[in-house]
Design a protein around this motif. Sequence first.
Motif, PDB file in Angstrom:
ATOM      1  N   PHE A   6       1.322  -1.558   0.445  1.00  0.00           N
ATOM      2  CA  PHE A   6       0.127   0.280   0.450  1.00  0.00           C
ATOM      3  C   PHE A   6       0.945   1.259   0.096  1.00  0.00           C
ATOM      4  CE2 PHE A   6      -1.480  -3.671   2.375  1.00  0.00           C
ATOM      5  CZ  PHE A   6      -3.881  -3.107   1.608  1.00  0.00           C
ATOM      6  N   LEU A   7       1.195   1.904  -0.795  1.00  0.00           N
ATOM      7  CA  LEU A   7       1.314   3.678  -0.797  1.00  0.00           C
ATOM      8  C   LEU A   7       0.549   4.173  -0.672  1.00  0.00           C
ATOM      9  CD1 LEU A   7       2.801   3.659  -4.140  1.00  0.00           C
ATOM     10  CD2 LEU A   7       4.091   3.078  -2.524  1.00  0.00           C
ATOM     11  N   TYR A   8       0.703   4.966   1.048  1.00  0.00           N
ATOM     12  CA  TYR A   8      -0.463   5.660   1.909  1.00  0.00           C
ATOM     13  C   TYR A   8       0.037   7.502   1.818  1.00  0.00           C
ATOM     14  CZ  TYR A   8      -2.830   6.869   5.833  1.00  0.00           C
ATOM     15  OH  TYR A   8      -4.081   7.401   7.190  1.00  0.00           O
ATOM     16  N   PRO A   9      -0.465   8.444   2.047  1.00  0.00           N
ATOM     17  CA  PRO A   9       0.124   9.650   1.837  1.00  0.00           C
ATOM     18  C   PRO A   9      -0.343  10.142   2.724  1.00  0.00           C
ATOM     19  CG  PRO A   9      -2.287   9.804   1.510  1.00  0.00           C
ATOM     20  CD  PRO A   9      -2.147   8.072   1.310  1.00  0.00           C
ATOM     21  N   THR A  35       4.084   7.379   0.814  1.00  0.00           N
ATOM     22  CA  THR A  35       4.109   8.776  -0.232  1.00  0.00           C
ATOM     23  C   THR A  35       4.197  10.266   0.414  1.00  0.00           C
ATOM     24  OG1 THR A  35       2.290   8.924  -0.687  1.00  0.00           O
ATOM     25  CG2 THR A  35       3.592   7.364  -1.946  1.00  0.00           C
ATOM     26  N   ASP A  36       5.140  11.100  -0.326  1.00  0.00           N
ATOM     27  CA  ASP A  36       5.419  12.274   0.719  1.00  0.00           C
ATOM     28  C   ASP A  36       3.695  13.206   0.129  1.00  0.00           C
ATOM     29  OD1 ASP A  36       5.687  14.798   0.676  1.00  0.00           O
ATOM     30  OD2 ASP A  36       7.137  14.920  -1.272  1.00  0.00           O
ATOM     31  N   LEU A  48      -3.868  16.701  -7.062  1.00  0.00           N
ATOM     32  CA  LEU A  48      -3.981  15.890  -8.268  1.00  0.00           C
ATOM     33  C   LEU A  48      -2.256  16.009  -8.150  1.00  0.00           C
ATOM     34  CD1 LEU A  48      -5.837  18.496 -10.591  1.00  0.00           C
ATOM     35  CD2 LEU A  48      -5.794  15.300 -10.368  1.00  0.00           C
ATOM     36  N   GLU A  49      -1.850  16.952  -7.635  1.00  0.00           N
ATOM     37  CA  GLU A  49      -0.111  17.082  -7.092  1.00  0.00           C
ATOM     38  C   GLU A  49       0.423  15.141  -6.090  1.00  0.00           C
ATOM     39  OE1 GLU A  49       3.947  17.171  -7.161  1.00  0.00           O
ATOM     40  OE2 GLU A  49       1.882  17.694  -8.523  1.00  0.00           O
ATOM     41  N   MET A  50      -0.717  15.152  -5.121  1.00  0.00           N
ATOM     42  CA  MET A  50      -0.247  14.475  -4.274  1.00  0.00           C
ATOM     43  C   MET A  50      -0.158  12.938  -5.162  1.00  0.00           C
ATOM     44  SD  MET A  50      -2.751  13.681  -0.792  1.00  0.00           S
ATOM     45  CE  MET A  50      -2.960  15.291  -0.332  1.00  0.00           C
TER      46      MET A  50
END
Length: 243
Positions: A6-9, A35-36, A48-50
């Motif tokens: 999982f990629l989690y912000p 993620t950043d 959108l950037e996230m």
Amino acid sequence: MTALGFLYPGHAAEDDYPRMEQLLGSDVRLAVVHTDIGEDAHRVDALLEMGSAERLEAGVEELRLSGAEAVVWACTSGSFVRGWQGAHEQVRGLARSAGLPASSTSFAFAHAVQEIGATRVAIGATYPEDVAALFAAFLKEAGTEVVAVSASGVVTAAEVGTWEYDQVLALARDVDRPDAEAVLLPDTALHTVAHIPDLEKELGKPVLTANQVSVREALRLTDRRVNAPRLGALFTREPIVQA
């Protein structure tokens, strides 16, 4: 052993994942890579950037090293904000970058609604109204009728991550309608995993939450089914067979 990635912000409700790992049993492992987040804002440009390809690709190598067999971008707003086609393109890019089957929480909701056999849903969103409306539009593209939307207007994931059970229950109750066959709580920053059985008991219907459906989606990508009653109706019902 099935390993799911999982990629989690950023950081908010990521502790839902080790809790789910315990509930799923000893042969499923959930690997979470942060993620950043960039600017923490439920605003279209920031979202959108996230979810940009560059931010997602930065976490891919760590997931591959974890042995993940599939990857889910665990951010609802950071996927549906791109629209139906844009969210598909985002997932295709992630799959190419990771070399793994890939999806996102937005598609996880669409598939989960179908799996429990629901056609009409209510959405209890922490987001501002314009962002919540984009999620409703995304679900309509998936063939789901949205009978009610509630938007709490919370701007940051950090604030959502502090919500406790009473606030989550109030959000679900406020948007529930008699004709809604399920209530959806779409923010992965919202702690819900410990509350799903109580929410479903209070409402008398399935409750689908962002981190819960993300894990179900990763299992779907690996052709695994796991019976886990403490994760709600989504993890206890037989799949609906389409005629």
